[in-house]
Design a protein around this motif. Structure first.
Motif, PDB file in Angstrom:
ATOM      1  N   GLN A 294      -3.669  -4.238  -3.528  1.00  0.00           N
ATOM      2  CA  GLN A 294      -4.791  -5.438  -3.152  1.00  0.00           C
ATOM      3  C   GLN A 294      -5.231  -6.523  -4.733  1.00  0.00           C
ATOM      4  OE1 GLN A 294      -7.616  -5.460   0.191  1.00  0.00           O
ATOM      5  NE2 GLN A 294      -8.692  -7.116  -0.833  1.00  0.00           N
TER       6      GLN A 294
ATOM      7  N   ASP B   8       1.283  -1.277   0.074  1.00  0.00           N
ATOM      8  CA  ASP B   8       0.077  -0.260  -0.132  1.00  0.00           C
ATOM      9  C   ASP B   8       1.229   1.023  -0.129  1.00  0.00           C
ATOM     10  OD1 ASP B   8      -2.412  -1.364   0.292  1.00  0.00           O
ATOM     11  OD2 ASP B   8      -2.217  -1.348   2.492  1.00  0.00           O
TER      12      ASP B   8
ATOM     13  N   SER C 180      -4.194   1.744  -2.858  1.00  0.00           N
ATOM     14  CA  SER C 180      -3.998  -0.576  -2.838  1.00  0.00           C
ATOM     15  C   SER C 180      -3.475  -0.488  -4.266  1.00  0.00           C
ATOM     16  CB  SER C 180      -5.404  -0.485  -2.048  1.00  0.00           C
ATOM     17  OG  SER C 180      -5.369  -2.245  -1.700  1.00  0.00           O
TER      18      SER C 180
END
Length: 423
Positions: A71, A50, A69
């Protein structure tokens, strides 16, 4: 400018002689002492996947923040790939910092210091944030404050709540699981650490093995959150029993690898039993998630209970001022928070949970750690040559180890029945 400063002294100082003496010794100390405007610290976080930037003042006010992010990108690869993480940090760090400054309606000239995570973490990721932080310090002629990622997590709760030193902290995340006494902003005593993989990493691996991403509502979530939501839908938490872990070891260390091994065996048996192939998910996946989560939560609570009892036995905290702070990404888990609250109530501790938004990696916690260091003039580096010498560190110790002291105490605990009180 100096004449205006002296006029300010003459007008506002009750004891001119004392302040003049201080001025002769250190003009900056006097300026800081007299200046009514709160210090403003910009924090940069890039220890893993991040990219975060936060701007916080010395009153604990969040002035601006931004985060990018990675992710969803890493979810496709089944784990974090350092070269990809580095590239994405490089591509986004300028915009993230600009967005945070824009949100705060400030410019670099309004910032008092740059705080940046330099350890521990993925070296490729840390290097991007550290170099950018150094760059801002150089062009803005600002002091640089190097930050220990885990120390920042340990202190974040003090930004939103009154938490006096000393206190017990539980840091539980994708990279760490530890218990420590926080004596002050730079003094920590480690009571226990994870011996194997950290819980967040184990949850990610278990989620992949369970193929939770093939369940639409869980497809875009990290492993820990996916397991938590799946567990909330369980109809029988006792279907898949897990043994207690490390009960014969009278210390505060953690081990989560066993949960993954046991879970994998259950999955294999269920896949054979139900003829599961390809992307199919086992029928009782929710019950298995609930069993995994509960077992991990009980393990964390038992190690934390021993830390509390060690502190009590050694009279490390005043009886009426015993506090447990929990932080780190896995602290966002609501079942864990509820269980720890139960434990604290049983042992007479005040429970403080770092706000979930600040539990995961972010620039705000780095900025706040920078604020606390700025106030105490700890690790504030002003010389550009010294700033350039700062290196990132993949691994870093967390305070002074008291693990052997805990082991020597040989405490036998009467465990709080977390499962019974949760359900």
């Amino acid at each position: 400018m100096c004449s205006l400063f002296y006029k300010y002294l003459y007008k506002h100082c009750v004891n001119w002689d004392i302040l003049l003496h201080l001025h002769k010794r250190n003009l900056k100390v006097v300026q800081h002492f007299l200046h009514s405007k709160p210090a403003v610290i910009l924090g940069i976080e890039s220890s893993c996947d991040d990219t975060g930037c936060g701007i916080v003042d010395s009153n604990g006010t969040i002035l601006g923040e931004a985060i990018h992010s990675q992710q969803l990108t890493h979810l496709k690869f089944g784990g974090i790939l350092p070269p990809i993480a580095r590239t994405m940090h490089i591509n986004n760090i300028t915009k993230v910092c600009e967005d945070a400054l824009r949100a705060s309606n400030l410019k670099l000239k309004d910032i008092d210091a740059i705080a940046t995570t330099v350890k521990p973490g993925l070296p490729m990721s840390l290097a991007v944030g550290t170099q950018f932080g150094k760059y801002l310090a150089k062009i803005g002629e600002k002091p640089f404050i190097p930050i220990h990622h885990m120390e920042a997590h340990a202190l974040t709760a003090r930004m939103t709540e009154t938490v006096d030193f000393p206190y017990l902290v539980l840091l539980v995340s994708g990279g760490h699981c530890l218990l420590a006494v926080v004596e002050n902003i730079s003094k920590f005593f480690l009571l226990g650490n994870n011996l194997t993989n950290a819980p967040g990493e184990i949850f990610d691996k278990i989620a992949r093995r369970l193929k939770l991403k093939n369940i639409p509502e869980l497809s875009s979530l990290n492993g820990g959150l996916a397991i938590e939501i799946a567990a909330s839908k369980a109809s029988n938490i006792d279907q898949f029993p897990f043994p207690s872990i490390m009960l014969k070891y009278r210390d505060c260390n953690f081990s989560f690898a066993g949960f993954q091994s046991i879970c994998n065996k259950y999955v294999e048996l269920e896949e054979i039993k139900h003829n599961i192939i390809g992307d199919m998910v086992i029928p009782d996946v929710y019950n298995l998630c609930a069993a995994v989560q509960l077992s991990a939560v009980v393990h964390i609570c038992q190690r934390t209970q021993r830390a509390m009892e060690y502190i009590n036995k050694m009279s490390l905290f005043p009886e009426n001022k015993r506090t447990l702070v929990v932080s780190g990404g896995v602290a966002s888990n609501n079942v864990l928070a509820k269980a720890l609250n139960i434990l604290c109530a049983e042992l007479g501790y005040n429970f403080v949970r770092t706000p979930p938004k600040l539990c995961t990696d972010n620039g705000i916690m780095i900025a706040w750690n920078g604020v606390e260091k700025w106030i105490t003039d700890t690790d504030v580096i002003r010389d550009l040559n010294e700033i350039e010498k700062i290196k990132v560190q993949k691994r870093a110790t967390f305070g002074e180890s008291w693990i052997e002291k805990v082991q020597s105490a040989n405490l036998k605990c009467q465990w709080v029945n977390i499962k019974k009180k949760l359900f």
